[in-house]
Design a protein around this motif. Structure first.
Motif, PDB file in Angstrom:
ATOM      1  N   LEU A  60     -20.922  43.482  45.453  1.00 34.46           N
ATOM      2  CA  LEU A  60     -20.594  43.067  44.094  1.00 34.46           C
ATOM      3  C   LEU A  60     -19.443  43.877  43.523  1.00 34.46           C
ATOM      4  O   LEU A  60     -18.582  43.349  42.809  1.00 34.46           O
ATOM      5  CB  LEU A  60     -21.826  43.209  43.197  1.00 34.46           C
ATOM      6  CG  LEU A  60     -22.899  42.134  43.354  1.00 34.46           C
ATOM      7  CD1 LEU A  60     -24.127  42.496  42.535  1.00 34.46           C
ATOM      8  CD2 LEU A  60     -22.368  40.781  42.913  1.00 34.46           C
ATOM      9  N   ALA A  61     -19.406  45.171  43.842  1.00 32.52           N
ATOM     10  CA  ALA A  61     -18.338  46.021  43.317  1.00 32.52           C
ATOM     11  C   ALA A  61     -16.983  45.614  43.880  1.00 32.52           C
ATOM     12  O   ALA A  61     -15.948  45.843  43.237  1.00 32.52           O
ATOM     13  CB  ALA A  61     -18.629  47.478  43.651  1.00 32.52           C
ATOM     14  N   VAL A  69     -20.510  39.255  38.254  1.00 35.21           N
ATOM     15  CA  VAL A  69     -21.084  40.253  37.348  1.00 35.21           C
ATOM     16  C   VAL A  69     -20.541  41.622  37.743  1.00 35.21           C
ATOM     17  O   VAL A  69     -20.604  42.001  38.923  1.00 35.21           O
ATOM     18  CB  VAL A  69     -22.622  40.242  37.427  1.00 35.21           C
ATOM     19  CG1 VAL A  69     -23.201  41.368  36.588  1.00 35.21           C
ATOM     20  CG2 VAL A  69     -23.173  38.902  36.969  1.00 35.21           C
ATOM     21  N   GLU A  70     -20.023  42.349  36.786  1.00 27.77           N
ATOM     22  CA  GLU A  70     -19.432  43.655  37.080  1.00 27.77           C
ATOM     23  C   GLU A  70     -20.516  44.686  37.381  1.00 27.77           C
ATOM     24  O   GLU A  70     -21.571  44.717  36.742  1.00 27.77           O
ATOM     25  CB  GLU A  70     -18.589  44.120  35.894  1.00 27.77           C
ATOM     26  CG  GLU A  70     -17.785  45.369  36.187  1.00 27.77           C
ATOM     27  CD  GLU A  70     -16.860  45.738  35.047  1.00 27.77           C
ATOM     28  OE1 GLU A  70     -16.232  46.823  35.115  1.00 27.77           O
ATOM     29  OE2 GLU A  70     -16.763  44.948  34.079  1.00 27.77           O
ATOM     30  N   VAL A  71     -20.249  45.525  38.390  1.00 26.73           N
ATOM     31  CA  VAL A  71     -21.182  46.584  38.777  1.00 26.73           C
ATOM     32  C   VAL A  71     -20.710  47.903  38.187  1.00 26.73           C
ATOM     33  O   VAL A  71     -19.536  48.267  38.292  1.00 26.73           O
ATOM     34  CB  VAL A  71     -21.280  46.693  40.314  1.00 26.73           C
ATOM     35  CG1 VAL A  71     -22.091  47.909  40.718  1.00 26.73           C
ATOM     36  CG2 VAL A  71     -21.907  45.437  40.890  1.00 26.73           C
ATOM     37  N   TYR A  72     -21.653  48.646  37.578  1.00 26.24           N
ATOM     38  CA  TYR A  72     -21.322  49.924  36.956  1.00 26.24           C
ATOM     39  C   TYR A  72     -21.769  51.126  37.778  1.00 26.24           C
ATOM     40  O   TYR A  72     -21.072  52.128  37.842  1.00 26.24           O
ATOM     41  CB  TYR A  72     -21.971  50.015  35.568  1.00 26.24           C
ATOM     42  CG  TYR A  72     -21.523  48.972  34.572  1.00 26.24           C
ATOM     43  CD1 TYR A  72     -20.203  48.521  34.537  1.00 26.24           C
ATOM     44  CD2 TYR A  72     -22.421  48.442  33.641  1.00 26.24           C
ATOM     45  CE1 TYR A  72     -19.799  47.572  33.613  1.00 26.24           C
ATOM     46  CE2 TYR A  72     -22.019  47.491  32.705  1.00 26.24           C
ATOM     47  CZ  TYR A  72     -20.721  47.061  32.703  1.00 26.24           C
ATOM     48  OH  TYR A  72     -20.310  46.111  31.784  1.00 26.24           O
ATOM     49  N   MET A  89     -25.704  46.948  36.273  1.00 26.71           N
ATOM     50  CA  MET A  89     -24.699  45.884  36.188  1.00 26.71           C
ATOM     51  C   MET A  89     -24.423  45.514  34.734  1.00 26.71           C
ATOM     52  O   MET A  89     -25.163  45.888  33.823  1.00 26.71           O
ATOM     53  CB  MET A  89     -25.200  44.640  36.933  1.00 26.71           C
ATOM     54  CG  MET A  89     -25.534  44.854  38.384  1.00 26.71           C
ATOM     55  SD  MET A  89     -26.311  43.378  39.106  1.00 26.71           S
ATOM     56  CE  MET A  89     -27.918  43.413  38.289  1.00 26.71           C
ATOM     57  N   GLU A  90     -23.360  44.753  34.582  1.00 28.04           N
ATOM     58  CA  GLU A  90     -23.033  44.153  33.288  1.00 28.04           C
ATOM     59  C   GLU A  90     -24.194  43.265  32.839  1.00 28.04           C
ATOM     60  O   GLU A  90     -24.755  42.514  33.623  1.00 28.04           O
ATOM     61  CB  GLU A  90     -21.770  43.312  33.460  1.00 28.04           C
ATOM     62  CG  GLU A  90     -21.396  42.444  32.296  1.00 28.04           C
ATOM     63  CD  GLU A  90     -20.273  41.469  32.639  1.00 28.04           C
ATOM     64  OE1 GLU A  90     -19.818  40.760  31.722  1.00 28.04           O
ATOM     65  OE2 GLU A  90     -19.863  41.416  33.821  1.00 28.04           O
TER      66      GLU A  90
END
Length: 483
Positions: A60-61, A69-72, A89-90
């Motif tokens: 995902l990143a 969906v952005e990964v944090y 995640m976002e």
């Protein structure tokens, strides 16, 4: 995990949003950055799932764009004597397509095509990076507050040309949307995701997947061997053609890429696309409904040509040697097998193929020609020889007529494929087909053992119906289980 749990001194869990086979997704608060996030927590006790979970985070990143969906963050936390893996995640405010369909039942064609187009764009971008999702379904497509599609849950994705995280024999995915090649344990490419997305599109337009039977085995059989029911007449033909091509059994006949499918969806929504031709594959010019009949006509025409040449060879040259005109050494059986393969039909005898019925119909005529040729060469064509030859023909045994009508299908699971075939053909079933199995069973079945049969034992079937024997193959044995 409970509400209020603090992970890594930073992410405080609030309430669960969703759950699946591998874990649960929580709404949480990032207390360091003072923002709401989504935290996916892996369920404990899943062997090897931690590595798969880490891959999801990295996958995902690596994907950037408005449809992901952005990964944090990714990490682990000790919870007593166990380690808990989590992914931050976002937080997407919206609803999954599964819940949207549960609420609205079906979508109009324009909206369905827009959703499928955005998902196809996202999948196409992932495929270009060598990432195959392998679990495309309505629950993994989120519709955010801006009505934009987000593709989520790459937890069982496969990075092409890299090491697998699952056994190659393990079938992963969700049965109503899984592609035929996944079920056959064949190579998986992005085309498999496009098949699944086609099944999602079908559900958007009808309110149900293409094969909605409650019995998983029946759904699997349908994915492998049956065509989906036609879409309702209210679905515009361009839209129906886009979905139909996505659901082709042969990956080579589907859309070339996610981007091509996305463009087709957008054109279909405006009515600007006609029924699209399949990707280059044989035979592309014949409509789907006509293809089986065309193949049969081609096979029968080839058979007739071969038999005519064989009869001419008897008269001009010399009689056959061996057991008969179609016996070993005649050359016709291999020629017919080649013709059947070119026509896309089974080459095994006794399967109810056009070749088998043509042999049974034409053999007596070929034998009559052979007898006449022998009478002419040995006896000079005298009247007595002719009468003797004619009498010999009357005494020849005629082939048994194939059984017709319906009957109850016996159980053959546990037999080898060859035992099951011989038994069923002895009972009058004329279309027995082997197919390699796709099940993880412990203890492992014997080589060539029939694991499942379709239709199931006890079903009422016609003697000419196809009976598929799904068998287990031990690769180390090195011998085929098919004919």
């Amino acid at each position: 995990m409970d509400s209020g749990t603090l992970l890594s001194g930073r992410y405080r869990l609030d309430r669960p949003i969703d759950s699946g086979a591998m874990g649960a997704v929580w709404r949480a608060r990032d207390e360091r950055l003072d923002r709401d996030v989504a935290v996916k927590v892996l369920l404990p006790g899943l062997d090897g799932a931690g590595e798969r979970f880490e891959r999801e985070a990295k996958t995902l990143a690596s994907l950037k764009g408005p449809n992901y969906v952005e990964v944090y963050d990714f990490g682990e936390e000790l919870d007593g004597d166990r380690t808990v893996h989590y992914l931050v995640m976002e937080l997407v405010e919206g609803v999954s397509l599964a819940r949207l369909l549960a609420r609205e039942e079906r979508l109009d064609a324009d909206r369905a095509m827009r959703i499928v187009a955005e998902a196809a764009d996202a999948l196409g971008a992932a495929h270009r990076r060598g990432i195959v999702h392998r679990d495309v379904k309505p629950a993994n497509l989120l519709i955010d507050a801006d009505d934009r599609v987000r593709v989520v849950d790459f937890g069982i994705s496969l990075l092409v040309d890299r090491s697998r995280l699952t056994d190659s024999k393990e079938v992963l995915g969700t049965v109503p949307y899984v592609s035929p090649e996944r079920l056959r344990n064949q190579d998986v490419t992005g085309s498999s995701d496009l098949y699944s997305l086609g099944a999602v599109a079908y559900e958007c337009l009808t309110g149900a997947p293409p094969f909605p039977a409650q019995d998983p085995m029946a759904v699997i059989h349908s994915h492998l061997y049956e065509e989906p029911p036609p879409l309702p007449e209210t679905v515009p033909p361009p839209v129906a053609s886009v979905v139909s091509r996505s659901l082709r059994k042969d990956p080579a006949e589907r859309w070339e890429s996610g981007e091509v499918l996305a463009e087709a969806c957008r054109l279909a929504a405006t009515g600007e696309i006609a029924v699209p031709p399949p990707a280059p594959a044989a035979p592309a010019a014949v409509p789907d409904g006509e293809r089986p009949r065309s193949r049969k006509r081609l096979a029968l025409l080839t058979i007739a040509t071969v038999l005519a040449a064989a009869v001419l060879g008897v008269v001009v040259w010399s009689p056959w040697t061996g057991d008969g005109p179609l016996g070993p050494g005649a050359g016709e059986e291999s020629s017919l097998a080649d013709a059947d393969e070119a026509a896309g039909e089974p080459t095994a005898t006794g399967t109810g193929s056009p070749s088998a019925s043509a042999f049974e119909t034409e053999s007596p005529a070929a034998e009559e020609s052979e007898s006449a040729a022998e009478g002419g060469s040995e006896g000079g064509g005298s009247e007595g020889d002719a009468e003797e030859t004619h009498g010999g023909e009357e005494e020849q045994e005629q082939p048994d007529e194939p059984k017709s009508g319906t009957t109850e299908l016996p159980r053959v699971t546990g037999m080898t494929t060859f035992e099951a075939r011989d038994y069923l053909e002895g009972e009058g079933f004329s279309n027995v087909v082997p197919d390699v199995g796709y099940y993880m069973i412990s203890p492992e079945p014997a080589h060539c053992a029939v694991v499942q049969q379709f239709p199931s034992a006890g079903s009422t079937v016609d003697y000419a119906d196809q009976v598929t024997l799904s068998y287990h193959s031990r690769n180390a044995e090195g011998t085929t289980c098919e004919w």
